[in-house]
Motif scaffolding. Sequence first.
Motif, PDB file in Angstrom:
ATOM      1  N   THR A   1       7.223  46.607 -23.569  1.00  0.00           N
ATOM      2  CA  THR A   1       8.665  46.730 -23.738  1.00  0.00           C
ATOM      3  C   THR A   1       9.114  45.836 -24.876  1.00  0.00           C
ATOM      4  OG1 THR A   1       9.129  44.926 -22.204  1.00  0.00           O
ATOM      5  CG2 THR A   1       9.028  47.156 -21.280  1.00  0.00           C
ATOM      6  N   GLN A   2      10.393  45.920 -25.194  1.00  0.00           N
ATOM      7  CA  GLN A   2      10.920  45.044 -26.236  1.00  0.00           C
ATOM      8  C   GLN A   2      10.869  43.594 -25.756  1.00  0.00           C
ATOM      9  OE1 GLN A   2      15.425  45.056 -26.684  1.00  0.00           O
ATOM     10  NE2 GLN A   2      15.065  47.115 -25.906  1.00  0.00           N
ATOM     11  N   GLU A   3      10.759  42.705 -26.689  1.00  0.00           N
ATOM     12  CA  GLU A   3      10.655  41.278 -26.399  1.00  0.00           C
ATOM     13  C   GLU A   3      11.861  40.780 -25.607  1.00  0.00           C
ATOM     14  OE1 GLU A   3       8.901  37.363 -28.272  1.00  0.00           O
ATOM     15  OE2 GLU A   3       8.400  39.375 -28.879  1.00  0.00           O
TER      16      GLU A   3
ATOM     17  N   GLU B   1      15.768  50.260 -21.617  1.00  0.00           N
ATOM     18  CA  GLU B   1      15.642  48.875 -22.099  1.00  0.00           C
ATOM     19  C   GLU B   1      16.972  48.373 -22.641  1.00  0.00           C
ATOM     20  OE1 GLU B   1      12.411  48.596 -24.874  1.00  0.00           O
ATOM     21  OE2 GLU B   1      10.928  49.216 -23.387  1.00  0.00           O
ATOM     22  N   ASN B   2      17.641  49.199 -23.432  1.00  0.00           N
ATOM     23  CA  ASN B   2      18.932  48.797 -24.001  1.00  0.00           C
ATOM     24  C   ASN B   2      19.982  48.585 -22.919  1.00  0.00           C
ATOM     25  OD1 ASN B   2      18.022  48.698 -26.635  1.00  0.00           O
ATOM     26  ND2 ASN B   2      18.608  50.807 -27.069  1.00  0.00           N
TER      27      ASN B   2
ATOM     28  N   TYR C   1      12.831  55.583 -22.143  1.00  0.00           N
ATOM     29  CA  TYR C   1      12.431  54.170 -22.099  1.00  0.00           C
ATOM     30  C   TYR C   1      13.322  53.287 -22.970  1.00  0.00           C
ATOM     31  CZ  TYR C   1       8.083  56.187 -20.250  1.00  0.00           C
ATOM     32  OH  TYR C   1       7.161  56.886 -19.528  1.00  0.00           O
ATOM     33  N   HIS C   2      13.586  53.740 -24.176  1.00  0.00           N
ATOM     34  CA  HIS C   2      14.385  52.959 -25.122  1.00  0.00           C
ATOM     35  C   HIS C   2      15.810  52.747 -24.589  1.00  0.00           C
ATOM     36  CE1 HIS C   2      15.529  51.261 -28.953  1.00  0.00           C
ATOM     37  NE2 HIS C   2      16.533  52.117 -29.033  1.00  0.00           N
TER      38      HIS C   2
ATOM     39  N   VAL D   1      19.271  45.171 -21.405  1.00  0.00           N
ATOM     40  CA  VAL D   1      19.653  44.099 -22.327  1.00  0.00           C
ATOM     41  C   VAL D   1      21.178  43.958 -22.401  1.00  0.00           C
ATOM     42  CG1 VAL D   1      19.664  43.432 -24.772  1.00  0.00           C
ATOM     43  CG2 VAL D   1      17.549  44.225 -23.712  1.00  0.00           C
TER      44      VAL D   1
END
Length: 147
Positions: free
Chosen positions: A77-79, A60-61, A56-57, A64
């Motif tokens: 998830t991250q903002e 997300e990266n 997941y991390h 981004v």
Amino acid sequence: MNEKLHQELALIKGLEIGTVRIGTFSSVSIQWLPRLLKEYHDQFPLIETKLLDGNYHEIENWIVSGEADFGFVNVPTQEGLEVIPLKNDKMLCILPSNHVLREQSTIRLEQIVDLPFIMPVAGCDIEVQRIFSTVTDSIRFMYTTIG
């Protein structure tokens, strides 16, 4: 679920040639994507799809940083990421056929918290850790590779 994914893929439909990069993890790659990607490729044969397999991390990266155009992750998830929920999965407890709890229709977390279990790969274990943390803060998770 498929309709939401198709709507997102339709946003890319103006693109007639190129590459779509999808951040994914194993269960999505195995269970959801083969049929969906076949349908997509039938509609858009000149668009190449590349799957980036990660946790997941990492996914997300990749989104981004622009390495992935979109991806499949667990919420929250991250903002700053736009999230479209596709499916709510149940957490299941799979036991050996001779286990003392096998006949129960419901198993409380307290009944299994001290038993050994197979943990998802690091980075895809966020939900499991969150669930177990509601029972105890002293659980230490061990990761191992089978094979």
